[in-house]
Design an enzyme around this catalytic site. Structure first.
Site, mmCIF file in Angstrom:
data_model
loop_
_atom_site.group_PDB
_atom_site.id
_atom_site.type_symbol
_atom_site.label_atom_id
_atom_site.label_comp_id
_atom_site.label_asym_id
_atom_site.label_seq_id
_atom_site.Cartn_x
_atom_site.Cartn_y
_atom_site.Cartn_z
ATOM 1 N N GLU A 1 -25.701 -4.868 96.919
ATOM 2 C CA GLU A 1 -26.303 -3.872 97.797
ATOM 3 C C GLU A 1 -26.881 -2.802 96.877
ATOM 4 O OE1 GLU A 1 -25.375 -0.444 101.105
ATOM 5 O OE2 GLU A 1 -23.998 -0.880 99.459
ATOM 6 N N ASP B 1 -20.626 -3.696 96.858
ATOM 7 C CA ASP B 1 -21.020 -2.506 97.602
ATOM 8 C C ASP B 1 -21.503 -1.393 96.676
ATOM 9 O OD1 ASP B 1 -20.980 -0.849 100.094
ATOM 10 O OD2 ASP B 1 -19.484 0.267 98.961
#
Length: 730
Positions: free
Chosen positions: A460, A407
């Site tokens: 990401e 993330d």
């Protein structure tokens, strides 16, 4: 005999080295036994084996320290203590047999200490944390924690009335670690570390390496045995490779479905419901929003505190393992959202863990994340990197996880991320890149690649940082970051922006739907329509689409057809497969009642058929990351908002994709074909079974009429707002 200052230090939980004064110690010619048992009314020394009473201990003044002078002869080292505690009011005293924690020697070996101090221990979770073991025939739990700047650390828990005086730990100064073996403490016990910080503060901290945690709002760690090592099956490794179909169903476990409209499903219930659901829809992988323990439901897991503990919201670590095993048995890979970018500042967590900025950067210009009010890991500290890399390997090795989606990588890469001038500190070269974070990511990906071949990492990452999914150099000081895949955020933004235009205006924005092919093979991409696109007032995917209800559904069907045929692996957030109408709310179950309506059931059927076609046809996945797998037929027909392209397999076999992004049928649309012969319709998103208008496609015969720089072409009736896939007839 202890002096008054030592007694005061013990009773005030501030003695710097309790192991030097407790247990059997020689003072002058005599051996003394000291034990710290505040609140006891009598203590007797027992010899082992047999348990014969040797002599009673005496309480030193009004302290909780009990002592006995055993004389000059070498005393038995194998002994127990019989302790009498006052009973509750009106009740008789309670007798307890105890093994003395201070009769046991050093616990962690020199090699482990050296590797931990160097920040190069691949599996620090095997040493640190709480581990049920049997030591010298005595069952108990070994505790160890990194707190190099603490003045005093003790274990507190439900086994010692959360009394920080009872079990002070031994400092292994060479690595900044504190350790103790507590006999009789078993799996299921609640505990924390009580830390006297370098700044004089007294803190109660959850274990950073805890393998299990209490259900929020409680914050204690739970003693838990290590999961067994899980080898990676060859078929699971094969399913992650670049030439394989990867279609990911992204799930928030707490809101996918709720029992009776309000109760979370357990890991085992999800194994029996979510797993077959995703399998039957043709997905290849499940991606779970973070399952590491976290205090705040509203963070969706993206502000974790217990990185090694599957959240207790849905059950135990054994229950989570059951879920992973069920997914694998169904042929599904499991990817976890993993959050090494930041952590919350809750008092029981990592913040100022030993009274100093231990895990986080000290300067808030480096260590405070303004977007999320969280703290940023100090990626320049080797022990912190080791903590995070070890955590990545833990999930892969001990739960058999197939991959980690990392993330907020962009926030790690840049020191000025979401910061104004003057609010950030340049790197040593004066630049904006966080060189320490870059080194950490390369090391993490290298370690995963070497130690867990076949597992994947997915970034990401929303910027144009070069080489995210390219390998680093041999010395990890250059080259790419080493991820296997990168989320294609540009494709997502451009596609959704294009589709949000009224179709009559799309002719002016043709470049938005075609631009992704300019860079489609610069990285190994995943095409994400994730949870981030259906929260915070953005509305659902369906709500983004313009027009009346029919046009909204048709637009979304065309979007999915385009997505599943575009180069790159696929990711779809839960609820989007049946076109949920309202945006996602983490407190609520998905709106499963919509499947009673034919158009929503049709959308679900389309996603299933797209998945099945994607998996069955290597043209759609085999060369996802190779320019040889794609060629344009037409990308310039902006006046009609039509695009057409060819996808190829490694053998050269073609499929043809044509998309009409207007609500106007295009009769007898002349489409160039890469080869002669008969062609058939493989997918038509406008079919009635998907909720479409069932507008007749009626492909005519292939004719020797040049079109789109091809020698042969076909006249095709293009349905409105539809994606058509053609395959050569067998």
């Amino acid at each position: 005999m202890l002096n008054q200052e030592e007694l005061a230090q013990l009773m005030e939980a501030r003695h710097p080295d309790a192991f030097s004064v407790l247990g059997l110690r020689q003072h002058g010619p005599d051996w003394w036994l000291h034990t710290l048992l505040p609140g006891a009314s009598a203590v007797t020394l027992l010899a082992q084996p047999g348990g014969q009473a040797i002599a009673p201990l005496q309480c030193l003044g009004d302290s909780g320290v009990w002592a006995i002078d055993l004389g000059p002869d070498t005393p038995p080292t194998d002994y127990r203590l019989q302790v009498r505690w006052p009973g509750p009011a009106g009740e008789p005293p309670v007798e307890q047999l105890l093994d003395d924690p201070y009769r046991f020697g050093l616990l962690l070996g020199e090699l482990d200490l050296w590797l931990l101090a160097e920040g190069r221990h691949l599996r620090p979770w095997e040493c640190l944390g709480a581990h049920p073991i049997t030591l010298e025939g005595v069952a108990g739990t070994r505790f160890a924690v990194w707190a190099p700047n603490a003045r005093h650390v003790s274990v507190v828990g439900d086994f010692n009335h959360w009394d920080g005086r009872r079990h002070p730990m031994r400092l292994r100064r060479e690595a900044g670690l504190w350790e103790i073996f507590l006999p009789g403490v078993a799996a299921g016990a609640l505990y924390k570390f009580e830390v006297l910080g370098a700044d004089g503060s007294r803190l109660q901290k959850a274990d950073p390496f805890a393998l299990r945690a209490e259900l929020r709002p409680a914050t204690a760690s739970v003693v838990q045995g290590l999961p067994a090592h899980r080898p990676m099956a060859p078929e699971r490794a094969r399913a992650n490779q670049f030439d394989q179909p990867i279609s990911i169903y992204e799930v928030h476990l707490g809101s996918w479905r709720k029992q009776d409209g309000w109760r979370w499903l357990s890991y085992r219930e999800l194994a029996d419901t979510l797993v077959p659901y995703a399998r039957d829809l043709g997905f290849t992988h499940l991606e779970l929003l973070p399952v590491s323990e976290h205090p705040f439901d509203g963070s969706w897991g993206y502000q974790p505190i217990g990185l090694f503990a599957p959240t207790s919201r849905f059950g135990s670590p054994e229950d989570f393992q059951y879920f992973v095993d069920a997914a694998h048995a169904a042929g599904l890979g499991v990817i976890l959202d993993w959050v090494p970018a930041h952590f919350p500042s809750d008092a029981h967590g990592l913040a100022r863990f030993d009274g100093t900025h231990l895990y986080e950067y000290a300067d808030p210009r480096e260590g405070f994340h303004q977007d999320w009010n969280t703290l940023i890991y100090n990626f320049g500290r080797l022990e912190v990197r080791n903590f995070l890399v070890g955590n990545a390997l833990y999930w892969l090795e001990r739960f058999g996880i197939d991959g980690l989606r990392v993330d907020a990588v962009a926030s790690m890469l840049y020191r000025d991320y979401s910061r104004q001038p003057g609010q950030w500190i340049p790197n040593r070269h004066g630049g904006r890149e966080n060189l320490e974070a870059i080194e950490f990511l390369r090391w993490m990906n290298h370690t995963v690649g070497v130690q867990r071949p076949g597992a994947i990492t997915l970034a990401e990452e929303s910027t144009a940082f070069p080489g995210v999914s390219r390998p680093p150099s041999a010395d990890l000081q250059g080259g790419g970051l080493g991820f296997h895949y990168k989320w294609n955020m540009g494709w997502m933004h451009d596609t959704l922006h294009y589709l949000q235009h009224n179709p009559v205006h799309r002719r002016h924005h043709q470049g938005q739907i075609t631009f992704s092919m300019v860079y489609a093979f610069d990285e190994n991409f995943v095409l994400p329509l994730s949870h981030d696109e259906v929260v915070h007032g953005k509305g659902s995917l369906l709500a983004k689409m313009p027009g009346d209800r029919w046009q909204q559904l048709a637009n979304l069907r065309a979007c999915y057809g385009y997505m599943w045929t575009h180069p790159g692996k696929k990711l779809l957030f839960m609820g989007c497969e049946f076109a949920q109408g309202h945006e996602w709310q983490h407190e609520q179950s998905l709106d499963w009642r919509l499947l009673e309506q034919p158009e929503h059931a049709g959308m679900q059927r389309l996603v299933r058929d797209l998945n099945l076609s994607y998996r069955a046809h290597p043209e759609l996945h085999e060369l996802d990351h190779d320019p040889a797998g794609f060629e344009w037929l037409s990308h310039e027909d902006a006046s009609q908002s039509v695009i057409a392209f060819v996808r190829r397999s490694r053998s050269g076999a073609p499929l043809v994709v044509v998309c009409n992004f207007t609500p106007v049928p295009r009769p007898a649309y002349r489409l160039g074909l890469p080869q002669a012969g008969a062609w058939r319709v493989l997918i038509n998103t406008d079919q009635a079974l998907y909720g479409g208008s069932d507008h007749p496609v009626d492909p005519g015969p292939v004719e020797a009429l040049p079109m789109h720089h091809r020698a042969q072409s076909i006249a095709l009736n293009l349905p409105p707002l539809a994606c058509i896939v053609l395959a050569p007839s067998a």
